[in-house]
Enzyme design. Structure first.
Site, PDB file in Angstrom:
ATOM      1  N   ASP A 228       4.372  -8.305   0.525  1.00 52.21           N
ATOM      2  CA  ASP A 228       3.008  -8.770   0.334  1.00 52.21           C
ATOM      3  C   ASP A 228       2.151  -7.969   1.324  1.00 52.21           C
ATOM      4  OD1 ASP A 228       0.804 -10.546  -0.328  1.00 52.21           O
ATOM      5  OD2 ASP A 228       1.158 -11.483   1.620  1.00 52.21           O
TER       6      ASP A 228
ATOM      7  N   ASP B  21      -1.710  -9.016   2.514  1.00 52.82           N
ATOM      8  CA  ASP B  21      -2.611  -9.815   3.346  1.00 52.82           C
ATOM      9  C   ASP B  21      -1.861 -10.824   4.207  1.00 52.82           C
ATOM     10  OD1 ASP B  21      -5.466  -9.078   2.539  1.00 52.82           O
ATOM     11  OD2 ASP B  21      -4.483  -9.344   0.600  1.00 52.82           O
TER      12      ASP B  21
ATOM     13  N   ASP C 177       3.837 -14.197   3.353  1.00 49.27           N
ATOM     14  CA  ASP C 177       3.333 -15.117   4.367  1.00 49.27           C
ATOM     15  C   ASP C 177       2.835 -16.419   3.746  1.00 49.27           C
ATOM     16  OD1 ASP C 177      -0.163 -14.676   4.838  1.00 49.27           O
ATOM     17  OD2 ASP C 177       1.021 -13.809   3.209  1.00 49.27           O
TER      18      ASP C 177
END
Length: 231
Positions: free
Chosen positions: A17, A19, A177
């Site tokens: 991922d 961000d 996250d």
């Protein structure tokens, strides 16, 4: 970690991922959303923030507008947000360990990709300071990719990345996250390691295969990947 390392099979590819995982952009999202909320006398706080990390833009906008009872549509929220984001994204910094892990995997010929709910345009803005090491990825899959039907928590982004890497989903490791990102990775049939925001409770990641509080705690050798001695 909340799963025994022996439960993991050899990994052949790694999908990241972006961000909050590779780049520290979550603070930018928080600042901008807070600015918009304040215009209407509302307060954007963690009670809402924790429920939107990892959502695609449209889904995020709908949630924020409803949760804050804003007198605008989700579409109008995104229009207002765009210039505020465009101004701030180029300052995004790398998360601890991100560049080192990416360079390590690339140097050892491990297929790597980015799977992000960001658009291709915002991807370009966010990576302004990081062109060199983002160029190491074999593929970048964004939410507006023509082969992606739906953003996370749907598995499309990760399945597209695996297909382009030429690696079966069950042989891919995903770093995420957000709980939504972990949901997407598991729906794709992949191993998912969560690297949560410090304020996020482990309980939100019960569906992950493991939880680490920083990428620098990752031990590649435990997954059949080339060992890394962190600096």
């Amino acid at each position: 970690m909340n799963a025994p390392l022996k439960a993991f099979g050899p990994i052949k590819a790694v999908i990241f991922d972006m961000d909050g995982l590779l780049l520290d952009t979550e603070g930018i999202y928080t600042e901008v959303t807070s600015i918009i909320a304040a215009r209407y006398g509302r307060t954007f706080d963690w009670s809402i923030k924790q429920n939107i990390i990892g959502r695609g833009a449209g889904d995020l906008a709908r949630y924020v507008v409803e949760a804050l009872d804003l007198p605008i549509t989700a579409e109008e929220f995104l229009v207002v947000r765009e210039p505020l984001m465009r101004e701030r994204f180029p300052t995004a910094q790398a998360m601890p360990g991100a560049q080192e892990l990416v360079r390590h995997l690339k140097a050892n010929n491990i297929p790597i990709a980015v799977g992000t709910s960001s658009s291709s345009q915002s991807f370009g803005q966010k990576t302004t300071l990081h062109r060199d090491w983002f160029a190491l990825f074999d593929f970048i899959v964004t939410a507006d990719d023509p082969e992606v039907g739906a953003a996370k928590p749907a598995p499309d982004i990760f399945l597209t990345a695996a297909r382009r890497l030429g690696v079966a989903p069950e042989d891919c490791l995903v770093f995420e996250d957000s709980p939504f990102g972990v949901t997407a990775a598991k729906a794709a049939g992949m191993t998912a390691i969560a690297i949560p925001d410090a304020a996020m409770a482990d309980a939100k990641y019960a569906h992950a295969d493991g939880i680490l509080r920083t990428l620098k705690a990752f031990e590649p050798g435990a997954f059949g990947l080339p060992a890394l001695e962190w600096a």
